[in-house]
Write a protein that holds these residues in place. Structure first.
Motif, PDB file in Angstrom:
ATOM      1  N   UNK A 175      22.548  35.878  37.096  1.00  0.00           N
ATOM      2  CA  UNK A 175      24.014  35.814  37.101  1.00  0.00           C
ATOM      3  C   UNK A 175      24.434  34.940  38.275  1.00  0.00           C
ATOM      4  N   UNK A 176      25.299  33.980  37.990  1.00  0.00           N
ATOM      5  CA  UNK A 176      25.838  33.135  39.045  1.00  0.00           C
ATOM      6  C   UNK A 176      27.065  33.825  39.625  1.00  0.00           C
ATOM      7  N   UNK A 187      26.782  44.641  35.136  1.00  0.00           N
ATOM      8  CA  UNK A 187      26.541  45.499  33.971  1.00  0.00           C
ATOM      9  C   UNK A 187      27.267  44.946  32.749  1.00  0.00           C
ATOM     10  N   UNK A 188      28.546  44.587  32.912  1.00  0.00           N
ATOM     11  CA  UNK A 188      29.313  44.044  31.796  1.00  0.00           C
ATOM     12  C   UNK A 188      28.680  42.755  31.277  1.00  0.00           C
ATOM     13  N   UNK A 189      28.320  41.861  32.184  1.00  0.00           N
ATOM     14  CA  UNK A 189      27.767  40.566  31.780  1.00  0.00           C
ATOM     15  C   UNK A 189      26.451  40.723  31.036  1.00  0.00           C
ATOM     16  N   UNK A 210      28.525  45.354  40.889  1.00  0.00           N
ATOM     17  CA  UNK A 210      27.700  46.157  39.978  1.00  0.00           C
ATOM     18  C   UNK A 210      28.318  46.258  38.588  1.00  0.00           C
ATOM     19  N   UNK A 211      29.625  46.518  38.535  1.00  0.00           N
ATOM     20  CA  UNK A 211      30.301  46.599  37.239  1.00  0.00           C
ATOM     21  C   UNK A 211      30.274  45.244  36.546  1.00  0.00           C
ATOM     22  N   UNK A 258      35.844  38.204  36.207  1.00  0.00           N
ATOM     23  CA  UNK A 258      36.492  38.080  37.509  1.00  0.00           C
ATOM     24  C   UNK A 258      36.278  39.374  38.285  1.00  0.00           C
ATOM     25  N   UNK A 259      35.978  39.235  39.572  1.00  0.00           N
ATOM     26  CA  UNK A 259      35.751  40.410  40.410  1.00  0.00           C
ATOM     27  C   UNK A 259      36.920  40.592  41.374  1.00  0.00           C
TER      28      UNK A 259
END
Length: 116
Positions: free
Chosen positions: A11-12, A109-111, A105-106, A78-79
């Motif tokens: 994940x980037x 998990x979603x990605x 973390x969320x 988006x975080x």
């Protein structure tokens, strides 16, 4: 605007800081993300927790990144956008196309679930 890009578990993570507005630094960031990852990374999380202000061109940057990743068969999240940024996303109805995560973390998990 400053940014850092880090590849972690496929994940980037792009961490933005300052004002997300039109300028050479935003365009350079998009070009660098493409160049560095060579189109091989499918998942991206953009950390907006340190973005103070965003204008319409800043929203365009986020849409451009989202489009790049979705065109590859990937996804972008988006975080932790600030309340100001959240309101902009709602007013422009971009909240309907972006997933918002409250932490790394969320987002991860979603990605990971989005491509399986």
């Amino acid at each position: 605007m400053k940014y850092q890009a880090e590849l972690k578990d496929d994940i980037l993570f792009i961490r933005l800081e300052g004002d997300l507005v039109a300028g050479t630094d935003t365009q350079q960031m998009i070009e660098n993300v493409d160049k560095e990852q060579d189109g091989k990374v499918l998942l991206c999380a953009v950390d907006l927790s340190n973005v103070r202000f965003m204008d319409s061109s800043g929203m365009g940057v986020l849409v451009s990144l989202l489009t790049k990743f979705r065109n590859r068969g990937g996804e972008l999240v988006l975080i932790k956008p600030s309340n100001h940024i959240r309101k902009l996303l709602i007013v422009t109805k971009l909240n309907a196309i972006f997933t918002i995560a409250e932490n790394d973390n969320f987002a991860a998990q979603f990605l990971k679930e989005s491509i399986y």
